[in-house]
Write an enzyme that holds these catalytic residues in place. Structure first.
Site, short mmCIF file in Angstrom:
data_model
loop_
_atom_site.label_atom_id
_atom_site.label_comp_id
_atom_site.label_asym_id
_atom_site.label_seq_id
_atom_site.Cartn_x
_atom_site.Cartn_y
_atom_site.Cartn_z
N GLN A 3 -3.91 -13.08 -12.49
CA GLN A 3 -3.61 -11.97 -13.40
C GLN A 3 -2.13 -11.86 -13.74
OE1 GLN A 3 -5.36 -9.28 -10.38
NE2 GLN A 3 -3.67 -7.89 -10.83
N LEU B 115 0.81 -1.22 0.00
CA LEU B 115 0.00 0.00 0.00
C LEU B 115 0.84 1.27 0.00
CD1 LEU B 115 -2.83 -0.97 2.51
CD2 LEU B 115 -2.67 -1.43 0.06
N HIS B 116 0.33 2.28 -0.70
CA HIS B 116 0.98 3.59 -0.76
C HIS B 116 -0.12 4.65 -0.70
CE1 HIS B 116 -0.34 3.51 -4.94
NE2 HIS B 116 0.35 2.39 -5.14
N ILE C 62 -2.65 9.49 -7.92
CA ILE C 62 -1.83 10.19 -6.95
C ILE C 62 -0.38 10.08 -7.40
CG2 ILE C 62 -1.16 10.38 -4.52
CD1 ILE C 62 -4.10 11.01 -5.10
N GLN D 239 -8.48 -1.06 -16.63
CA GLN D 239 -9.04 -1.98 -15.63
C GLN D 239 -10.33 -1.43 -15.04
OE1 GLN D 239 -6.58 -3.99 -12.40
NE2 GLN D 239 -7.56 -2.39 -11.21
N SER E 228 2.87 3.75 -7.60
CA SER E 228 2.61 2.36 -7.92
C SER E 228 3.43 1.47 -7.00
CB SER E 228 2.98 2.07 -9.38
OG SER E 228 2.97 0.68 -9.65
N ASP F 148 -5.03 2.67 -13.22
CA ASP F 148 -5.35 1.48 -14.02
C ASP F 148 -6.67 1.75 -14.74
OD1 ASP F 148 -3.17 -0.46 -13.07
OD2 ASP F 148 -4.05 0.22 -11.19
N HIS G 2 -3.40 4.16 -2.67
CA HIS G 2 -4.41 3.31 -2.05
C HIS G 2 -5.16 4.05 -0.95
CE1 HIS G 2 -1.47 0.17 -3.52
NE2 HIS G 2 -2.61 -0.31 -4.00
N GLN H 268 -7.83 5.44 -10.96
CA GLN H 268 -7.79 5.77 -12.39
C GLN H 268 -6.43 5.48 -13.02
OE1 GLN H 268 -9.11 9.81 -12.96
NE2 GLN H 268 -11.23 9.35 -12.43
#
EC number: 6.3.2.1
Length: 278
Positions: free
Chosen positions: A61, A33-34, A175, A152, A184, A149, A37, A147
Site C-alpha cells: 500500500q 499503536l496509539h 479518537i 478504507q 494517527s 480511514d 488502536h 472510521q
C-alpha cells in the site's frame, strides 16, 4: 497473550478457539499503536470471546516515493500496550504474507478510485490485498476498523461483500487528541508547531458541518472551507458525500460525511466527520 510469527501458528490458535466454540475478533494494524488502536480493541472485546491483533507494515500500500522505510516501527512498545488487552498477536514477515511476491490484484471498484484513490491509485488495491490474505490466515468471525480511514472502511466492506466472506465488519469512531487532531501513527512526524497547525483541519471540518446543518449551500461552503484550509495546508481533497456509498449527496441523503486529505509539509493528514442531515 500468545505471540505468533508463522501463518500456521495463528491458524492453529484460532482453530483451537473455534473448536471450543469461541468467537474471534481481529484488529489488523501496521503497529505504531496509539489510543485509537486500543479503542478498536475495546470494541473487539465486546464483539467476540477472543481478540487477535496483527502487526504488519504492508509494502503493497506504499508507492515508491512514500514512507515505507521510515514508517514508525515500535514493536516493543506495541507489545507492552497489547499485553493485557488481547489474546494473541500475529507478527508475520513479508514472506508469510507474500510468499510469491506482491502480484495479486483485487478490483476494489469505483469506491476505491475517488478521494485517496485519485492521488494514491495503488493504495486501496494494496489494502484490499493484505486484508484478504490476513482474513484467510486468521479466519476471524469479526474484524474491526477505524472510521478515521473512512474510505478504507467502505472499501473493505465492499470487498467482504464481493468475496462473500462470512466476516462481520465493525467500526470504531475517531479518537482525537484534546486539541481535536485525529490520532494517527504518522502524527509522530509532526513538530510541536506543526501539531498545533494540524488542529485547523478538524476545526474547519467542524465549522463546515455546523453550516451544512444550518441549510447553507454546500458548494459555497466547500469553497469557503478550501480557502480556510489553504491558509495552513496544501489540499489533496475536500468533499461532502453520502456516508453510505461516497456518492454525491441528494435531497434523499440521510447521512453525510465530510472528508479531507491535506499536506502539512511532507506529512499527509486525513480526517472526516460523519453526521445525520438533520
Amino acid at each position: 497473550m500468545q505471540l505468533c510469527y508463522q501463518n500456521t501458528q495463528i491458524t492453529k490458535l484460532v482453530n483451537n478457539w473455534h473448536t471450543q466454540g469461541k468467537t474471534v475478533a481481529f484488529v489488523p494494524t501496521m503497529g505504531g499503536l496509539h489510543q485509537g488502536h486500543l479503542s478498536l480493541i475495546d470494541i473487539a472485546k465486546q464483539k467476540a470471546d477472543k481478540v487477535i491483533v496483527s502487526i504488519f507494515v504492508n509494502p503493497a500500500q506504499f508507492s515508491k516515493n512514500e514512507d515505507l522505510d521510515s514508517y514508525p516501527r515500535t514493536i516493543n512498545a506495541d507489545l507492552t500496550a497489547l499485553k493485557v488487552n488481547v489474546d494473541g498477536v500475529f507478527i508475520p514477515n513479508i514472506k508469510q504474507i507474500y510468499p510469491k511476491g506482491i502480484s495479486k490484484y483485487i478490483d476494489v471498484g469505483k469506491i476505491g478510485q475517488i478521494l485517496c484513490g485519485r492521488t494514491r491509485p495503488h493504495f486501496f488495491n494494496g489494502v484490499a490485498q493484505v486484508v484478504e490474505i490476513l482474513f484467510g490466515i486468521v479466519r476471524p468471525d469479526v474484524a474491526v476498523f477505524g472510521q478515521k480511514d473512512y474510505q478504507q472502511l467502505l472499501v473493505i466492506k465492499q470487498m467482504v461483500k464481493n468475496l462473500s466472506l462470512n466476516i462481520c465488519i465493525e467500526s470504531g469512531e475517531i479518537i482525537r487528541e484534546k486539541s481535536g487532531l485525529a490520532m494517527s501513527t504518522r502524527n509522530q512526524y509532526l513538530s510541536k508547531n506543526e501539531a498545533k497547525i494540524a488542529t485547523n483541519l478538524h476545526k474547519t471540518l467542524s465549522y463546515f458541518k455546523h453550516e451544512i446543518l444550518q441549510n447553507k449551500k454546500v458548494y459555497v461552503l466547500n469553497e469557503l472551507a478550501k480557502l480556510d484550509l489553504k491558509q495552513h495546508f496544501k489540499i489533496d481533497y475536500l468533499e461532502v458525500l453520502d456516508a453510505n456509498n461516497l456518492k454525491q449527496i441528494t435531497d434523499n441523503t440521510h447521512q453525510i460525511v465530510i472528508l479531507s486529505a491535506v499536506f502539512l509539509g511532507s506529512v499527509r493528514l486525513i480526517d472526516n466527520i460523519i453526521f445525520k442531515k438533520g
